[in-house]
Design an enzyme around this catalytic site. Sequence first.
Site, PDB file in Angstrom:
ATOM      1  N   HIS A  64       0.818  -1.221   0.000  1.00 41.17           N
ATOM      2  CA  HIS A  64       0.000   0.000   0.000  1.00 41.17           C
ATOM      3  C   HIS A  64       0.849   1.267   0.000  1.00 41.17           C
ATOM      4  CE1 HIS A  64      -3.225  -2.782   0.695  1.00 41.17           C
ATOM      5  NE2 HIS A  64      -2.750  -3.121   1.870  1.00 41.17           N
ATOM      6  N   ASN A 114      -9.372  -3.822   3.112  1.00 45.49           N
ATOM      7  CA  ASN A 114      -9.148  -3.815   1.673  1.00 45.49           C
ATOM      8  C   ASN A 114     -10.472  -3.588   0.955  1.00 45.49           C
ATOM      9  OD1 ASN A 114      -6.393  -4.208   1.674  1.00 45.49           O
ATOM     10  ND2 ASN A 114      -6.453  -6.345   1.069  1.00 45.49           N
TER      11      ASN A 114
END
Length: 484
Positions: free
Chosen positions: A55, A127
């Site tokens: 990320h 997510n």
Amino acid sequence: MTSNNFTTTGAGRPIPSDELSLTLGPDGPVLMQDFYLIEALADFNRERVAERQPHAKGAGAFGRFEVTNDVSAYTRAAVFQPGTTTEAFVRVAGNASERGSADTLRDTRGFSVKFYTSEGNYDIVGNNVPMFFIRDAIKFPNLIRASKRRADNDCHDHNMVWDFWTLSPESAHLVTLVMGDRGIPKTFRHMNGYGLHTFSWVNDAGEIVWVKYHFKSDQGVESLTQEEADRLAGTDPDCNMRDLHEAIARGEHPSWSLKVQIMPFEDAKTYRINPFDVTKVWPHADYPLIDVGTLTLDRNITDHHTEVEQATFTPASLVPGIGLSPDRLLLGRSFAYADAHRHRVGVNHNQIPVNAPKVEVRSYTKDGAMRFYNRTDPVYVPNSVGGPQADPARAAEVRWAADGHMVRAAQTLRPDDDDWGQARDLLLNVMNDEERERLVHNVVLHVSDGVKEPVLSRVFEYWRNIDTATGDKIERGVRAATNT
């Protein structure tokens, strides 16, 4: 069978397992005395400086969360009490790619929410998908490394990705989703968010339930085809980051409806799948969605580095009335994320404004790099001069019983606990014919780009384990594309 090619710790000590954490019984919690799990996660967090491991490239915005339904029967957490409005910060991001990569890569997306509650900060670190590739945190460093760049030429390699996936059959459910239409969201606004894991809630009476979080996009879910994504990667690689910022700037404030699935505590003991297996989902027919509230983003950041890059989230950031569960990946992440923040941002990362709680901090931690404020004496506990003391009742810690021998074992199998069943159901019963055709097309393109034997044959077998006809189509497509 013994071999001289055995894995060791950094100090040369042989390790007992590459794939299984030490747990209290097959279904019990992960144990902190698992020296190799701790080393694997801690070393992984320190492989790079400054940039996040997963990320790395992301966007963020501030907003508010408003409770619209009464779920106080399930949790005493102040953030979820009727009528409550709480300030929030959200970071959305790509997954395995680094900063500078295109927003339109086929992958999962991060969806993390920080609630600045009246009881301290609460983080949901999720997510845009409701399941994950692996179920044990000991495999997490290798999952990410397989999607990163090669050691020799510093290039991405689809052969590494499929090598890991096909040797990890628990990945099948999420791989099926990622290779389908939802693998490339149109924008960050047009994707859902999920807490991924099973968490625990406790109410005022001390009753525990298990819970899963679903943030449903009020803008709807829209995706890009592979060809659209490839075009944007070359013409506007920052399209998702730009879209979120510009939408908020023009007053189109994106929102998500938070819903939860609730499982009674006792159900988890006999449910037909392991409810703490993050590679699976709970069928909505068994545990329907319950409305909680609305998350709205209405204020842009003013400095990307200060507010997005230095934002930190960890599943261990809990508030009274909310706890973890026996989910192995969740328990591993509860250590790894906070440890990564201490390395990447600093031990005092919670004093940076974007991370700082809106309530008074009464902690005995002191000093360290980049300390913005310190407590005065006493700086130790217990003390006899009126320093703060722990309040177990206020903390409302969630606890449950567990026992068993120390083992490194797979979770106990239940009637529907196979790695292929939910992937097959997603492919054959959720997707329609057109969506399945696009999935085959996407897999063929992905696999044709550098996947070679012996991984190639395993790819075809992997898909045949999900569905024979789909596996056959994928093999024919790859053979035709590569003339093999």
